[in-house]
Design an enzyme around this catalytic site. Sequence first.
Site, PDB file in Angstrom:
ATOM      1  N   LYS A  38       2.751   3.865  16.976  1.00 55.77           N
ATOM      2  CA  LYS A  38       2.444   2.803  17.942  1.00 55.77           C
ATOM      3  C   LYS A  38       1.863   3.453  19.206  1.00 55.77           C
ATOM      4  O   LYS A  38       2.585   3.775  20.154  1.00 55.77           O
ATOM      5  CB  LYS A  38       3.690   1.987  18.265  1.00 55.77           C
ATOM      6  N   ARG A  79      11.578   4.745  17.407  1.00 56.17           N
ATOM      7  CA  ARG A  79      10.162   4.768  17.032  1.00 56.17           C
ATOM      8  C   ARG A  79       9.317   5.368  18.154  1.00 56.17           C
ATOM      9  O   ARG A  79       8.344   6.098  17.896  1.00 56.17           O
ATOM     10  CB  ARG A  79       9.683   3.361  16.681  1.00 56.17           C
ATOM     11  N   GLU A  88      -2.158  -4.841   7.696  1.00 56.37           N
ATOM     12  CA  GLU A  88      -1.357  -5.574   8.669  1.00 56.37           C
ATOM     13  C   GLU A  88      -2.252  -6.450   9.520  1.00 56.37           C
ATOM     14  O   GLU A  88      -3.478  -6.464   9.353  1.00 56.37           O
ATOM     15  CB  GLU A  88      -0.580  -4.591   9.561  1.00 56.37           C
TER      16      GLU A  88
END
Length: 320
Positions: free
Chosen positions: A171, A77, A204
């Site tokens: 992220k 990721r 989220e």
Amino acid sequence: MKHFDLTSFNKIAESMRRPFHEDYFAMYSSVYDGIVKDPVLMMVPLDDHMVHRGDGIFETCKCIEGSIYNMKAHLDRLSHAATELMHKPPCSMDDIQRITIETVKAGGQRNCTIRIFISRGSGSFGVNPNDCPASHLYVVVTRLKSYANTGKIKLKTSTIPVKTEAFAALKHCNYLNNALMAKEAKDAGADFAAAFDAEGHLAEGATENIGIVTGEKELLFPRLNGILCGTTMMRVMELANQLVEKGELTGVGFENIDRDTMLKAEEILIVGTTPDVIGVSEFDDQFVGSGEGRICARLTGLIQDDMRCNADMLTPVVFD
């Protein structure tokens, strides 16, 4: 006003120490290509664009009983975010893994939290990434803090706007929305906040994924086009298939989830690196389901067993 230079730094180092420094064990910095264990030395240059522009990416993982859990997923990721945001890491992902293991080893803690940062680097106080001749890598090892699941976990709807889809899926270090969500929840007496997009669909939490177990025993998380693809969430989804095979769940999937559906859910789950899997007892001051939390308990057991016993998911750290 006093002026300090390197020769006088040692004299003021003791005055810089704070109680929370006890939670900081080790830090690697590519700025000086080495590891430090004194928290006073765990610094980042002010002209690093990660500091004054939020131009950086990161991952948070943890070491459990001497092994780093699910490290490949975190590095994959991180690599994806680097590509999408046009970051050029200062070394390969293999080197980042090696440096991370060495930093954990230097910290001397078999159970710890690990944060890996890739910044745009130093170069100016401007906004142009091209001002930075090279990126920086930072790896920080801190105390592992488990979330105290009291059985009375409160979730509140957040008023903070969600990130756009492109940025929500990566992220990166621009966490202003997330920070305001966390503050909003705490100020309201809640443990977590739940964001909803413009169409009223669940997104989220501040640093967590949120899912539900429906009355029909289906485990659902929001569609991935507007949320971060959480490593713990994805692993929980894989493990949950065991419960499908046993007839405890009817299925697992990703769907649009609105607030009314959440209010009717049998269980609401908070999933992430720190909490693992915990159940919500109240959502917007309404009790959730029957309060049994049976699926939450089963998933918690599965993910914790996975962290300790699944050799395929563990990267060992050899301590002296």
